[in-house]
Scaffold this active site. Sequence first.
Site, PDB file in Angstrom:
ATOM      1  CG  ASP A 288     -11.244  44.560  94.336  1.00 42.47           C
ATOM      2  OD1 ASP A 288     -10.815  43.218  94.107  1.00 42.47           O
ATOM      3  OD2 ASP A 288     -10.499  45.673  93.221  1.00 42.47           O
TER       4      ASP A 288
ATOM      5  CE1 TYR B  88     -17.610  34.629  85.282  1.00 44.13           C
ATOM      6  CE2 TYR B  88     -17.824  32.481  83.098  1.00 44.13           C
ATOM      7  CZ  TYR B  88     -18.238  33.358  84.356  1.00 44.13           C
ATOM      8  OH  TYR B  88     -19.048  32.319  85.969  1.00 44.13           O
TER       9      TYR B  88
ATOM     10  CG  ASN C 272     -14.908  43.856  94.909  1.00 42.95           C
ATOM     11  OD1 ASN C 272     -15.852  43.291  95.101  1.00 42.95           O
ATOM     12  ND2 ASN C 272     -14.567  44.977  94.383  1.00 42.95           N
TER      13      ASN C 272
END
Length: 316
Positions: free
Chosen positions: A57, A146, A33
């Site tokens: 996405d 993350y 994306n």
Amino acid sequence: MTTSLVTGGAGFLGSHLCERLLREGHRVICVDNLITGNTRNIAHLRDNPEFKHIEHDVTISFQIDEPVDNVLNFASPASPIDYLELPIQTLKVGSLGTHNTLGLAMHKGSRYLLASTSEVYGDPLVHPQPESYWGNVNPVGPRGVYDEAKRFGEAMVMAYHRAHGLDTRIVRIFNTYGPRMRPRDGRVVPAFIHQALANEPLTVFGDGTQTRSFCFVDDLVEGIWRLLNSDTHEPMNIGNPTEMTILEFAEAVIDLTGSSSELLFKQLPTDDPKIRQPDIGRARAELGWEPSVPLAEGLKTTIDYFRAQLDTSGSG
Ligand code: NAD
Ligand code: UDP
């Protein structure tokens, strides 16, 4: 013909991987994306009839109207600046994006490879880090978005492997560098090279005694290719065990660029790991892999790339 789908294929690592897969004779579908990637990274592949980019996405479920033999899931913001700016997207791509691509692989009967990270080890208490180490991660710190997304992704991949018999691989990538990194993505390699070429001070975080072990992108891609073609379902560290402090790394960049830059010390980011070095015993034993590009050589190639970028952008 073998068809490989690479999510995040317009990013730094993904674009090198697409290139390698095409060279191996695969048809390649890149799903990206462009949130941190750029079509410039794949511009040279666009005319290849075996290459296709779908702008999408991966946190939103999608279908592909052709057979897919391999799904390589590389979509995720990857530099601390990016994932701190995009915390929710990072958590979503590691969880929903991994779930959606696992579902696609189930549906297509594909082999599946997840790009995980040395960040699953957090600020490690075991050194160097073998795959058997469970890590020391702060789930609620800023980097948690993350680290935990990747840890969740790994758990999800193993669940699909165990519950559904999906043919899966997990690569734990250690700091990798090379051409096509964004000059301002905030990671230490592009940051220092960019600063050195501009004769600006190199921003060393903390006192610079923290360590990292840097792997050149071609070595990483070779390791991933071998892992894809192996039978290993357990996580696999791929990285270069040559460890150095950030201060030593700054000196190397100054040397190789011939820069007159000085050092500017800045605050160490929260939860910045103090040490990091891959134990690559498993990769050596099971893939016959080890890195072959010395830092000076890989850095020279990367510096040449950044110089050329500066020349074409007219800003340097
Ligand atoms: P990058 O930012 O250059 O590439 C990531 C790509 O993913 C970008 O092109 C981005 O647009 C795309 N992307 C992000 N979210 C997406 C979404 N929801 N849907 C579709 N595409 C999306 O970063 P990179 O360094 O090339 O990292 C690639 C992968 O490797 C990441 O999964 C990263 O976590 C992992 N990794 C990289 C390193 C490294 O040293 N470079 C180390 C460990 C792990
Ligand atoms: N770092 C630094 N100056 C910078 C960018 C990063 O000193 O301008 C340090 C950072 O604090 C970390 C190391 O370099 O200790 C590697 O940082 P990077 O963001 O590249 O990767 P990661 O922390 O994810 O290993």
